[in-house]
Design a protein around this motif. Structure first.
Motif, PDB file in Angstrom:
ATOM      1  N   GLY A  52     -11.910 -12.562 -19.151  1.00  0.00           N
ATOM      2  CA  GLY A  52     -12.724 -13.752 -19.359  1.00  0.00           C
ATOM      3  C   GLY A  52     -12.565 -14.719 -18.208  1.00  0.00           C
ATOM      4  O   GLY A  52     -12.677 -14.339 -17.043  1.00  0.00           O
ATOM      5  N   LEU A  53     -12.271 -15.939 -18.509  1.00  0.00           N
ATOM      6  CA  LEU A  53     -12.116 -16.962 -17.477  1.00  0.00           C
ATOM      7  C   LEU A  53     -10.697 -17.032 -16.931  1.00  0.00           C
ATOM      8  O   LEU A  53     -10.462 -17.589 -15.865  1.00  0.00           O
ATOM      9  CB  LEU A  53     -12.505 -18.334 -18.044  1.00  0.00           C
ATOM     10  CG  LEU A  53     -13.933 -18.451 -18.586  1.00  0.00           C
ATOM     11  CD1 LEU A  53     -14.139 -19.800 -19.268  1.00  0.00           C
ATOM     12  CD2 LEU A  53     -14.933 -18.263 -17.468  1.00  0.00           C
ATOM     13  N   VAL A  54      -9.744 -16.476 -17.666  1.00  0.00           N
ATOM     14  CA  VAL A  54      -8.330 -16.534 -17.289  1.00  0.00           C
ATOM     15  C   VAL A  54      -7.785 -15.107 -17.264  1.00  0.00           C
ATOM     16  O   VAL A  54      -8.053 -14.330 -18.177  1.00  0.00           O
ATOM     17  CB  VAL A  54      -7.539 -17.392 -18.313  1.00  0.00           C
ATOM     18  CG1 VAL A  54      -6.083 -17.443 -17.962  1.00  0.00           C
ATOM     19  CG2 VAL A  54      -8.127 -18.778 -18.421  1.00  0.00           C
ATOM     20  N   PRO A  55      -7.007 -14.740 -16.248  1.00  0.00           N
ATOM     21  CA  PRO A  55      -6.421 -13.397 -16.223  1.00  0.00           C
ATOM     22  C   PRO A  55      -5.480 -13.159 -17.404  1.00  0.00           C
ATOM     23  O   PRO A  55      -4.848 -14.085 -17.917  1.00  0.00           O
ATOM     24  CB  PRO A  55      -5.634 -13.371 -14.905  1.00  0.00           C
ATOM     25  CG  PRO A  55      -6.192 -14.481 -14.082  1.00  0.00           C
ATOM     26  CD  PRO A  55      -6.704 -15.503 -15.038  1.00  0.00           C
ATOM     27  N   VAL A  56      -5.388 -11.915 -17.825  1.00  0.00           N
ATOM     28  CA  VAL A  56      -4.570 -11.554 -18.984  1.00  0.00           C
ATOM     29  C   VAL A  56      -3.100 -11.917 -18.757  1.00  0.00           C
ATOM     30  O   VAL A  56      -2.430 -12.414 -19.666  1.00  0.00           O
ATOM     31  CB  VAL A  56      -4.717 -10.047 -19.303  1.00  0.00           C
ATOM     32  CG1 VAL A  56      -3.771  -9.631 -20.407  1.00  0.00           C
ATOM     33  CG2 VAL A  56      -6.147  -9.737 -19.686  1.00  0.00           C
ATOM     34  N   GLU A  57      -2.593 -11.699 -17.547  1.00  0.00           N
ATOM     35  CA  GLU A  57      -1.192 -12.017 -17.262  1.00  0.00           C
ATOM     36  C   GLU A  57      -0.929 -13.514 -17.433  1.00  0.00           C
ATOM     37  O   GLU A  57       0.120 -13.912 -17.935  1.00  0.00           O
ATOM     38  CB  GLU A  57      -0.820 -11.590 -15.838  1.00  0.00           C
ATOM     39  CG  GLU A  57      -0.896 -10.103 -15.596  1.00  0.00           C
ATOM     40  CD  GLU A  57      -2.317  -9.622 -15.296  1.00  0.00           C
ATOM     41  OE1 GLU A  57      -3.176 -10.456 -14.929  1.00  0.00           O
ATOM     42  OE2 GLU A  57      -2.580  -8.433 -15.459  1.00  0.00           O
TER      43      GLU A  57
END
Length: 129
Positions: free
Chosen positions: A62-67
């Motif tokens: 989405g707008l933010v990486p999973v990490e």
């Protein structure tokens, strides 16, 4: 167009409000004592981290990486846990050190570590392009 992140965040806030309405309806923990603290933790956990946890588990960037989502959820869990320790055992001591002092130290180190980790991750992401 509404993003997937916005929809999930909205659902998390609606769920948190439903928790508050359920607590009020069933009259759980409204008279004081230790019961409001888990409600507080659940409400703020859902509002601040529910959507990030859901999207991180699903592996959706989405707008933010999973990490970054996992780092945020871990930081939030430590802060909420330290808040519970400060509330429940803040006046107790271990040796000569009060638990609220330890809790506030954990909060400070966690926030500092989170900002440093996110700064390093952002720097590395900008260098790889």
């Amino acid at each position: 167009m509404v993003s997937r992140d916005t929809i999930v965040h909205t659902c998390a806030v609606v769920l948190a409000i439903a928790v508050l309405l359920g607590v009020e309806y069933y009259d759980v923990g409204t008279d004081g004592g230790p019961a409001p603290v888990p409600v507080f933790l659940l409400f703020y956990g859902l509002v601040l981290g529910g959507a990030h946890l859901y999207l991180a588990v699903r592996g959706e960037d989405g707008l933010v990486p999973v990490e970054a989502r996992w780092r945020y959820v871990a930081m939030l869990a430590v802060l909420l846990g330290a808040g519970a320790v400060i509330f429940y055992g803040g006046d107790r001591t271990v040796g000569t050190v009060r638990l609220d002092q330890v809790g506030f130290g954990i909060v400070a180190v966690t926030i500092l570590g989170y900002f440093l980790t996110e700064s390093v991750a952002g720097y590395r992401a900008s260098r790889s392009e």
